[in-house]
Design an enzyme around this catalytic site. Sequence first.
Site, PDB file in Angstrom:
ATOM      1  N   GLU A  70       0.815  -1.211   0.000  1.00  0.00           N
ATOM      2  CA  GLU A  70       0.000   0.000   0.000  1.00  0.00           C
ATOM      3  C   GLU A  70       0.851   1.265   0.000  1.00  0.00           C
ATOM      4  OE1 GLU A  70      -2.858   0.549   3.236  1.00  0.00           O
ATOM      5  OE2 GLU A  70      -3.788   2.118   2.046  1.00  0.00           O
ATOM      6  N   ASP A  90      -0.748  -5.161   2.926  1.00  0.00           N
ATOM      7  CA  ASP A  90      -1.272  -3.969   3.603  1.00  0.00           C
ATOM      8  C   ASP A  90      -0.693  -3.967   5.015  1.00  0.00           C
ATOM      9  OD1 ASP A  90      -2.641  -1.830   4.600  1.00  0.00           O
ATOM     10  OD2 ASP A  90      -4.595  -2.459   3.841  1.00  0.00           O
ATOM     11  N   ILE A  92      -0.959  -1.772   7.552  1.00  0.00           N
ATOM     12  CA  ILE A  92      -2.026  -1.508   8.533  1.00  0.00           C
ATOM     13  C   ILE A  92      -3.326  -1.345   7.765  1.00  0.00           C
ATOM     14  CG2 ILE A  92      -2.938   0.007  10.335  1.00  0.00           C
ATOM     15  CD1 ILE A  92      -0.191   0.920  11.026  1.00  0.00           C
ATOM     16  N   ASP A  93      -4.196  -2.334   7.843  1.00  0.00           N
ATOM     17  CA  ASP A  93      -5.529  -2.150   7.287  1.00  0.00           C
ATOM     18  C   ASP A  93      -6.411  -1.660   8.427  1.00  0.00           C
ATOM     19  OD1 ASP A  93      -7.563  -2.151   5.348  1.00  0.00           O
ATOM     20  OD2 ASP A  93      -8.398  -3.897   6.363  1.00  0.00           O
ATOM     21  N   THR A  95      -6.260   2.011   8.945  1.00  0.00           N
ATOM     22  CA  THR A  95      -5.398   3.116   9.392  1.00  0.00           C
ATOM     23  C   THR A  95      -6.202   4.159  10.164  1.00  0.00           C
ATOM     24  OG1 THR A  95      -3.902   2.772   7.559  1.00  0.00           O
ATOM     25  CG2 THR A  95      -3.821   4.932   8.592  1.00  0.00           C
ATOM     26  N   ASP A 220      -6.216  -5.001   0.086  1.00  0.00           N
ATOM     27  CA  ASP A 220      -7.329  -5.265   1.012  1.00  0.00           C
ATOM     28  C   ASP A 220      -8.022  -6.579   0.662  1.00  0.00           C
ATOM     29  OD1 ASP A 220      -7.190  -2.697   2.359  1.00  0.00           O
ATOM     30  OD2 ASP A 220      -8.117  -1.816   0.579  1.00  0.00           O
TER      31      ASP A 220
HETATM   32  C1  LIP Z   1      -8.843   1.010   4.039  1.00  0.00           C
HETATM   33  C2  LIP Z   1      -9.757   0.005   4.649  1.00  0.00           C
HETATM   34  C3  LIP Z   1     -11.116   0.591   4.738  1.00  0.00           C
HETATM   35  C4  LIP Z   1     -11.660   0.681   3.349  1.00  0.00           C
HETATM   36  C5  LIP Z   1     -10.788   1.548   2.473  1.00  0.00           C
HETATM   37  C6  LIP Z   1      -9.308   1.298   2.612  1.00  0.00           C
HETATM   38  P1  LIP Z   1      -6.289   1.212   4.868  1.00  0.00           P
HETATM   39  O1  LIP Z   1      -7.522   0.486   4.056  1.00  0.00           O
HETATM   40  O2  LIP Z   1      -9.396  -0.392   5.889  1.00  0.00           O
HETATM   41  O3  LIP Z   1     -11.939  -0.204   5.512  1.00  0.00           O
HETATM   42  O4  LIP Z   1     -12.934   1.245   3.372  1.00  0.00           O
HETATM   43  O5  LIP Z   1     -11.205   1.358   1.135  1.00  0.00           O
HETATM   44  O6  LIP Z   1      -8.847   0.324   1.732  1.00  0.00           O
HETATM   45  O7  LIP Z   1      -6.004   2.481   4.137  1.00  0.00           O
HETATM   46  O8  LIP Z   1      -6.732   1.450   6.251  1.00  0.00           O
HETATM   47  O9  LIP Z   1      -5.210   0.202   4.729  1.00  0.00           O
END
Ligand code: LIP
Length: 277
Positions: A70, A90, A92-93, A95, A220
């Site tokens: 990412e 990813d 931190i999914d 964030t 994701d």
């Molecule tokens: C995000 C996801 C979030 C989703 C966004 C994005 P990040 O990833 O956690 O739930 O709605 O499309 O991909 O930026 O926290 O890794």
Amino acid sequence: SKKQWEGCMEIAVQTARTAGQVIREAFKHEKEVSTKSSPVDLVTETDRLVEDLIISSLREKYPSHRFIGEESSAAGEKCLLTDSPTWIIDPIDGTCNFIHSFPMVAVSIGFAVNKELEFGVIYHCLDENLYTARKGHGAFCNGIQLQGSKETDMSKALILTEIGAKRDPATLKIFSGNMERLLKAQVHGIRVIGSATLALCQVASGAADAYYQFGLHCWDIAAAAVIIREAGGNVIDTSGGPLDLMSRRIVAAGTVEMAHYIAQEIQTITYERDDHN
Ligand code: LIP
């Protein structure tokens, strides 16, 4: 060979746990936040640090493999899936959750060869739940086998979705229209937990019947898609066709019927593909 990917998966598990420790520690402290593509597309020092940590340790072990991450992509690296063994990461999914200390934060590591997903590892850093699946070998959470929901009736469904980064009026109208149609179909409920990967893990474990989203990314989807399939569930494109990892959209469900019902109900929000140009 198959055996070789099994070894890669063991390394992925170790790497996710190590990354999770770093995130768990950082979770307690003040975060330094900046924005990426929009004022609601957020990143912290920890996202970058953890991605560097993951990629550098994997690259050392597998110098010929390719990496899609990412934060590397945000920094301008091409997001292209080739036939080479490719790690899709990813760091931190969730964030935004991380920034607010809302405890739904995960590390996601997927792995593809010949453009086919071979295994996925998702680590819920705070609950310490480790979701794993390898193609043909079942899906597990902390070693316990997962089974997706068998629900086919929309009016008995618990559905998860995520909002995505676009907030222009046209997008919001489609977004709320989609929710409205599902609510009118008398679904039991709709939840937004702030982490696409952990939401998808709920579909794999049968706690939720379905998930849909426009605007998420390949990092994701990659790990979670294997986990859901191996739990007996379905991942498809929002058009009803096969999943396209780079298309930034997904419907996932325990049953084929539920997945197609949702795909039929929802209208498309267009996002630029991950592999554009
Ligand atoms: C995000 C996801 C979030 C989703 C966004 C994005 P990040 O990833 O956690 O739930 O709605 O499309 O991909 O930026 O926290 O890794």
